[in-house]
Design a protein around this motif. Structure first.
Motif, PDB file in Angstrom:
ATOM      1  N   LEU A 106      47.352  43.591  41.661  1.00  0.00           N
ATOM      2  CA  LEU A 106      48.269  44.647  42.084  1.00  0.00           C
ATOM      3  C   LEU A 106      48.528  45.619  40.935  1.00  0.00           C
ATOM      4  O   LEU A 106      48.420  46.837  41.108  1.00  0.00           O
ATOM      5  N   ARG A 107      48.819  45.080  39.767  1.00  0.00           N
ATOM      6  CA  ARG A 107      49.110  45.933  38.598  1.00  0.00           C
ATOM      7  C   ARG A 107      47.902  46.765  38.174  1.00  0.00           C
ATOM      8  O   ARG A 107      48.026  47.940  37.875  1.00  0.00           O
ATOM      9  N   LYS A 108      46.762  46.107  38.101  1.00  0.00           N
ATOM     10  CA  LYS A 108      45.580  46.751  37.516  1.00  0.00           C
ATOM     11  C   LYS A 108      44.831  47.648  38.503  1.00  0.00           C
ATOM     12  O   LYS A 108      44.325  48.697  38.128  1.00  0.00           O
TER      13      LYS A 108
ATOM     14  N   GLN B 262      45.579  31.921  37.401  1.00  0.00           N
ATOM     15  CA  GLN B 262      46.453  32.712  36.549  1.00  0.00           C
ATOM     16  C   GLN B 262      45.560  33.516  35.607  1.00  0.00           C
ATOM     17  O   GLN B 262      44.426  33.120  35.334  1.00  0.00           O
ATOM     18  N   VAL B 263      46.064  34.632  35.113  1.00  0.00           N
ATOM     19  CA  VAL B 263      45.337  35.409  34.106  1.00  0.00           C
ATOM     20  C   VAL B 263      46.244  35.663  32.911  1.00  0.00           C
ATOM     21  O   VAL B 263      47.467  35.590  33.018  1.00  0.00           O
ATOM     22  N   SER B 264      45.608  35.950  31.804  1.00  0.00           N
ATOM     23  CA  SER B 264      46.316  36.243  30.568  1.00  0.00           C
ATOM     24  C   SER B 264      45.380  37.056  29.692  1.00  0.00           C
ATOM     25  O   SER B 264      44.258  37.395  30.090  1.00  0.00           O
TER      26      SER B 264
ATOM     27  N   VAL C 167      46.880  35.899  39.611  1.00  0.00           N
ATOM     28  CA  VAL C 167      45.807  36.842  39.912  1.00  0.00           C
ATOM     29  C   VAL C 167      46.320  37.895  40.891  1.00  0.00           C
ATOM     30  O   VAL C 167      45.990  39.072  40.765  1.00  0.00           O
ATOM     31  N   ARG C 168      47.129  37.474  41.839  1.00  0.00           N
ATOM     32  CA  ARG C 168      47.698  38.421  42.803  1.00  0.00           C
ATOM     33  C   ARG C 168      48.457  39.545  42.086  1.00  0.00           C
ATOM     34  O   ARG C 168      48.265  40.719  42.388  1.00  0.00           O
TER      35      ARG C 168
ATOM     36  N   ALA D 193      46.368  44.578  47.058  1.00  0.00           N
ATOM     37  CA  ALA D 193      47.326  43.567  47.527  1.00  0.00           C
ATOM     38  C   ALA D 193      47.097  43.276  49.004  1.00  0.00           C
ATOM     39  O   ALA D 193      46.270  43.921  49.659  1.00  0.00           O
ATOM     40  N   GLY D 194      47.837  42.322  49.510  1.00  0.00           N
ATOM     41  CA  GLY D 194      47.854  42.025  50.936  1.00  0.00           C
ATOM     42  C   GLY D 194      46.504  41.639  51.507  1.00  0.00           C
ATOM     43  O   GLY D 194      45.711  40.938  50.886  1.00  0.00           O
ATOM     44  N   ALA D 195      46.252  42.141  52.706  1.00  0.00           N
ATOM     45  CA  ALA D 195      45.041  41.778  53.456  1.00  0.00           C
ATOM     46  C   ALA D 195      43.771  42.206  52.732  1.00  0.00           C
ATOM     47  O   ALA D 195      42.758  41.494  52.776  1.00  0.00           O
TER      48      ALA D 195
END
Length: 178
Positions: free
Chosen positions: A60-62, A95-97, A55-56, A66-68
């Motif tokens: 970030l990608r989508k 997790q994602v898919s 998921v992290r 991120a981070g805090a």
């Protein structure tokens, strides 16, 4: 009264919102007159079929989150879920898919009269148990759990006929869910 909820199964706000709506209907004086129907609103079609990412990484990608900021946002959802009695409620630990097959499973379950029980089971498996709900074996396990005929479900999912069922219910315009 009919209430339709359009959801992506990996959206933590949708899982929590579904639970909250169920509780509100239970408390409502005329709750027995309310029909809640879940509809698919796939947002994870861009992920590769057959592979998962954290998921992290997905956030970030989508969304560039991120981070805090990501930690605070997801911990807030998890805390709200805990206040509603949904504990554990896993967001960052998941997790994602690609969710297309899962949405086909939900369309099949709905056609078999198991809309609510299927959505509840998939939210519980994904958020409550951090179990994958993306592959055929994952979904056949859920089919067994909710009383769907396993081999029929396999035929539907491998034949992709549920996608045609889901196509009868096109998603709403994006501005309705902004």
């Amino acid at each position: 009264m009919r209430v339709e909820i359009w959801s992506e199964i990996t959206c933590p706000w949708r899982g929590l919102g579904s639970h909250r709506l169920d509780r509100a209907v239970e408390r409502f004086e005329h709750g027995e007159e309310v029909e809640v129907i879940h509809r698919s609103f796939p947002l994870s079609d861009g992920f590769t079929v057959g592979s998962t990412i954290s998921v992290r990484e997905a956030m970030l990608r989508k969304y560039g989150l991120a981070g805090a900021r990501l930690e605070a946002s997801t911990r807030q959802i998890e805390a709200m879920a805990a206040q509603e009695g949904l504990s554990p409620y896993r967001v960052l630990g998941n997790q994602v898919s690609n969710t297309r097959l899962a949405h086909e499973f939900l369309a099949h379950a709905s056609a078999e009269g198991k809309n609510r029980v299927a959505w509840d089971a998939i939210f519980r498996a994904y958020f409550g148990q951090a179990r994958p709900v993306f592959g055929l074996d994952d979904l056949l396990g859920l089919a067994d759990q909710i009383g769907l005929e396993r081999e029929k479900t396999r035929r539907v999912l491998t034949g992709r006929s549920a996608a045609r069922t889901a196509a009868r219910f096109p998603p709403p315009t994006p501005d309705l869910h902004a």
